[in-house]
Design a protein around this motif. Structure first.
Motif, PDB file in Angstrom:
ATOM      1  N   VAL A   5       0.789  -1.187   0.077  1.00  0.00           N
ATOM      2  CA  VAL A   5       0.113   0.086  -0.001  1.00  0.00           C
ATOM      3  C   VAL A   5       0.970   1.369  -0.059  1.00  0.00           C
ATOM      4  CG1 VAL A   5      -1.774   1.365   1.176  1.00  0.00           C
ATOM      5  CG2 VAL A   5      -2.001  -1.106   1.259  1.00  0.00           C
ATOM      6  N   LEU A   6       0.674   2.124  -0.946  1.00  0.00           N
ATOM      7  CA  LEU A   6       1.509   3.329  -1.101  1.00  0.00           C
ATOM      8  C   LEU A   6       0.692   4.448  -1.116  1.00  0.00           C
ATOM      9  CD1 LEU A   6       3.834   2.268  -4.270  1.00  0.00           C
ATOM     10  CD2 LEU A   6       4.430   2.150  -1.476  1.00  0.00           C
ATOM     11  N   ARG A   7      -0.142   4.914  -1.736  1.00  0.00           N
ATOM     12  CA  ARG A   7      -1.046   5.866  -1.784  1.00  0.00           C
ATOM     13  C   ARG A   7      -2.131   5.694  -0.782  1.00  0.00           C
ATOM     14  NH1 ARG A   7      -2.142   6.621  -7.599  1.00  0.00           N
ATOM     15  NH2 ARG A   7      -3.468   5.019  -8.237  1.00  0.00           N
ATOM     16  N   MET A   8      -2.600   6.400   0.113  1.00  0.00           N
ATOM     17  CA  MET A   8      -3.978   6.202   0.970  1.00  0.00           C
ATOM     18  C   MET A   8      -4.776   7.306   0.858  1.00  0.00           C
ATOM     19  SD  MET A   8      -2.104   4.162   4.299  1.00  0.00           S
ATOM     20  CE  MET A   8      -3.599   3.389   4.641  1.00  0.00           C
TER      21      MET A   8
ATOM     22  N   ALA B  43      -8.936   4.210   1.846  1.00  0.00           N
ATOM     23  CA  ALA B  43      -8.729   3.564   0.460  1.00  0.00           C
ATOM     24  C   ALA B  43      -7.023   3.400   0.409  1.00  0.00           C
ATOM     25  CB  ALA B  43      -9.318   4.141  -0.519  1.00  0.00           C
ATOM     26  N   GLY B  44      -6.609   2.721  -0.422  1.00  0.00           N
ATOM     27  CA  GLY B  44      -5.247   2.271  -0.515  1.00  0.00           C
ATOM     28  C   GLY B  44      -5.079   1.951  -2.041  1.00  0.00           C
ATOM     29  N   ASP B  45      -3.789   2.026  -2.479  1.00  0.00           N
ATOM     30  CA  ASP B  45      -3.479   1.402  -3.753  1.00  0.00           C
ATOM     31  C   ASP B  45      -1.825   1.189  -3.848  1.00  0.00           C
ATOM     32  OD1 ASP B  45      -4.639   1.007  -6.450  1.00  0.00           O
ATOM     33  OD2 ASP B  45      -2.920   2.135  -6.897  1.00  0.00           O
ATOM     34  N   ASP B  46      -1.459   0.557  -4.642  1.00  0.00           N
ATOM     35  CA  ASP B  46      -0.281   0.019  -4.780  1.00  0.00           C
ATOM     36  C   ASP B  46       0.669   1.338  -5.651  1.00  0.00           C
ATOM     37  OD1 ASP B  46      -1.096  -3.043  -6.252  1.00  0.00           O
ATOM     38  OD2 ASP B  46      -0.860  -2.138  -4.237  1.00  0.00           O
ATOM     39  N   ASP B  47       0.152   2.345  -6.351  1.00  0.00           N
ATOM     40  CA  ASP B  47       0.828   3.431  -6.941  1.00  0.00           C
ATOM     41  C   ASP B  47       1.041   4.479  -6.019  1.00  0.00           C
ATOM     42  OD1 ASP B  47       1.716   4.195  -9.663  1.00  0.00           O
ATOM     43  OD2 ASP B  47       0.344   5.990  -9.256  1.00  0.00           O
TER      44      ASP B  47
ATOM     45  N   LYS C 210      -9.767  10.122  -7.504  1.00  0.00           N
ATOM     46  CA  LYS C 210     -10.827   9.247  -8.057  1.00  0.00           C
ATOM     47  C   LYS C 210     -10.980   7.982  -7.296  1.00  0.00           C
ATOM     48  CE  LYS C 210     -11.041  11.421 -12.354  1.00  0.00           C
ATOM     49  NZ  LYS C 210     -10.802  11.209 -13.769  1.00  0.00           N
ATOM     50  N   ALA C 211     -12.350   7.280  -6.753  1.00  0.00           N
ATOM     51  CA  ALA C 211     -12.234   6.266  -6.096  1.00  0.00           C
ATOM     52  C   ALA C 211     -11.645   5.138  -6.881  1.00  0.00           C
ATOM     53  CB  ALA C 211     -13.945   5.985  -6.108  1.00  0.00           C
ATOM     54  N   GLY C 212     -12.014   5.199  -8.405  1.00  0.00           N
ATOM     55  CA  GLY C 212     -11.367   3.967  -9.030  1.00  0.00           C
ATOM     56  C   GLY C 212      -9.917   4.032  -9.335  1.00  0.00           C
ATOM     57  N   ASP C 213      -9.257   4.790  -8.555  1.00  0.00           N
ATOM     58  CA  ASP C 213      -8.030   5.026  -8.587  1.00  0.00           C
ATOM     59  C   ASP C 213      -7.473   4.234  -7.568  1.00  0.00           C
ATOM     60  OD1 ASP C 213      -7.657   8.350  -9.753  1.00  0.00           O
ATOM     61  OD2 ASP C 213      -7.409   6.449 -10.761  1.00  0.00           O
ATOM     62  N   TYR C 214      -8.169   3.393  -6.577  1.00  0.00           N
ATOM     63  CA  TYR C 214      -7.812   2.762  -5.324  1.00  0.00           C
ATOM     64  C   TYR C 214      -8.347   1.307  -5.607  1.00  0.00           C
ATOM     65  CZ  TYR C 214      -6.469   7.231  -3.813  1.00  0.00           C
ATOM     66  OH  TYR C 214      -5.634   8.466  -3.826  1.00  0.00           O
ATOM     67  N   LYS C 215      -7.590   0.585  -5.299  1.00  0.00           N
ATOM     68  CA  LYS C 215      -7.560  -0.819  -5.314  1.00  0.00           C
ATOM     69  C   LYS C 215      -8.061  -1.430  -3.957  1.00  0.00           C
ATOM     70  CE  LYS C 215      -4.399  -3.218  -7.237  1.00  0.00           C
ATOM     71  NZ  LYS C 215      -3.084  -3.562  -7.564  1.00  0.00           N
ATOM     72  N   TYR C 216      -7.683  -0.974  -2.834  1.00  0.00           N
ATOM     73  CA  TYR C 216      -8.009  -1.412  -1.660  1.00  0.00           C
ATOM     74  C   TYR C 216      -9.012  -0.659  -0.634  1.00  0.00           C
ATOM     75  CZ  TYR C 216      -3.800  -3.937  -3.097  1.00  0.00           C
ATOM     76  OH  TYR C 216      -2.791  -4.490  -3.530  1.00  0.00           O
ATOM     77  N   TRP C 217     -10.191  -1.146  -0.209  1.00  0.00           N
ATOM     78  CA  TRP C 217     -11.152  -0.415   0.850  1.00  0.00           C
ATOM     79  C   TRP C 217     -11.175  -0.969   1.964  1.00  0.00           C
ATOM     80  CZ3 TRP C 217     -13.098   4.282  -1.099  1.00  0.00           C
ATOM     81  CH2 TRP C 217     -12.801   4.490  -2.295  1.00  0.00           C
ATOM     82  N   GLY C 218     -11.431  -0.393   3.000  1.00  0.00           N
ATOM     83  CA  GLY C 218     -11.716  -0.607   4.018  1.00  0.00           C
ATOM     84  C   GLY C 218     -13.382  -0.451   4.330  1.00  0.00           C
ATOM     85  N   GLN C 219     -13.698  -1.021   5.435  1.00  0.00           N
ATOM     86  CA  GLN C 219     -15.256  -0.842   5.894  1.00  0.00           C
ATOM     87  C   GLN C 219     -15.333   0.498   6.249  1.00  0.00           C
ATOM     88  OE1 GLN C 219     -13.005  -1.564   8.082  1.00  0.00           O
ATOM     89  NE2 GLN C 219     -13.810  -0.868  10.054  1.00  0.00           N
ATOM     90  N   GLY C 220     -16.750   1.230   6.124  1.00  0.00           N
ATOM     91  CA  GLY C 220     -16.778   2.525   6.748  1.00  0.00           C
ATOM     92  C   GLY C 220     -16.998   2.624   7.919  1.00  0.00           C
ATOM     93  N   THR C 221     -16.787   3.926   8.405  1.00  0.00           N
ATOM     94  CA  THR C 221     -17.125   4.287   9.759  1.00  0.00           C
ATOM     95  C   THR C 221     -17.842   5.726   9.490  1.00  0.00           C
ATOM     96  OG1 THR C 221     -15.999   4.706  11.909  1.00  0.00           O
ATOM     97  CG2 THR C 221     -14.826   5.691   9.963  1.00  0.00           C
ATOM     98  N   LEU C 222     -19.041   5.678  10.545  1.00  0.00           N
ATOM     99  CA  LEU C 222     -19.772   6.548  10.681  1.00  0.00           C
ATOM    100  C   LEU C 222     -19.690   7.997  11.338  1.00  0.00           C
ATOM    101  CD1 LEU C 222     -22.760   7.669   9.710  1.00  0.00           C
ATOM    102  CD2 LEU C 222     -23.519   6.543  11.696  1.00  0.00           C
ATOM    103  N   VAL C 223     -19.554   9.000  10.780  1.00  0.00           N
ATOM    104  CA  VAL C 223     -19.394  10.368  11.215  1.00  0.00           C
ATOM    105  C   VAL C 223     -20.679  11.083  11.577  1.00  0.00           C
ATOM    106  CG1 VAL C 223     -18.028  12.532  11.429  1.00  0.00           C
ATOM    107  CG2 VAL C 223     -16.756  10.350  10.792  1.00  0.00           C
TER     108      VAL C 223
END
Length: 126
Positions: free
Chosen positions: A30-33, A99-103, A109-122
């Motif tokens: 995971v590089l960019r988050m 979200a996180g991704d290898d780049d 953009k959401a499509g730029d991220y491969k990995y996603w966590g579950q949501g947390t409500l604020v």
């Protein structure tokens, strides 16, 4: 990679919260988050992003000056992304997703991220 987000809750307007996102499996890739959010009845929107070294950040206009994204890496194995949210407004109420991704480039953009966590409500009360 398994991202886990935490830190959401109920806070009055003007208050602060800090969200955390950890790669629970300690993968090295995971590089960019980033953080995104989705309010009821609305589409998911970008909030903030950061590169691996933490020296490049990107923010949505709606949160600039109020939110800060940063990351902490311990022993190069456990990487945690934080979203410090100050001066919260009722319109910040949403489910926040990490979200996180290898780049490495921080992108919005959401499509730029491969990995996603579950949501947390604020929830920000007026």
């Amino acid at each position: 990679v398994q991202l886990q987000a935490s830190g959401g809750g109920l806070v009055p307007a003007g208050g602060s919260l800090r969200l955390s996102c950890t790669d629970a499996r300690r993968a090295f890739s995971v590089l960019r988050m980033a953080w995104f959010r989705q309010a009821p009845g609305k589409e998911r929107e970008f909030v903030a992003a950061i590169n691996y070294r933490g020296d490049r950040r990107l923010y949505a206009d709606a949160v600039k000056g109020r939110f800060t994204i940063y990351r902490v890496s311990r022993d190069n194995t456990k990487i945690t992304s934080y979203l410090q949210m100050d001066a919260l407004k009722p319109e910040d109420t949403a489910v926040y997703y990490c979200a996180g991704d290898d780049d490495n480039r921080p992108l919005s953009k959401a499509g730029d991220y491969k990995y996603w966590g579950q949501g947390t409500l604020v929830t920000v009360s007026s």
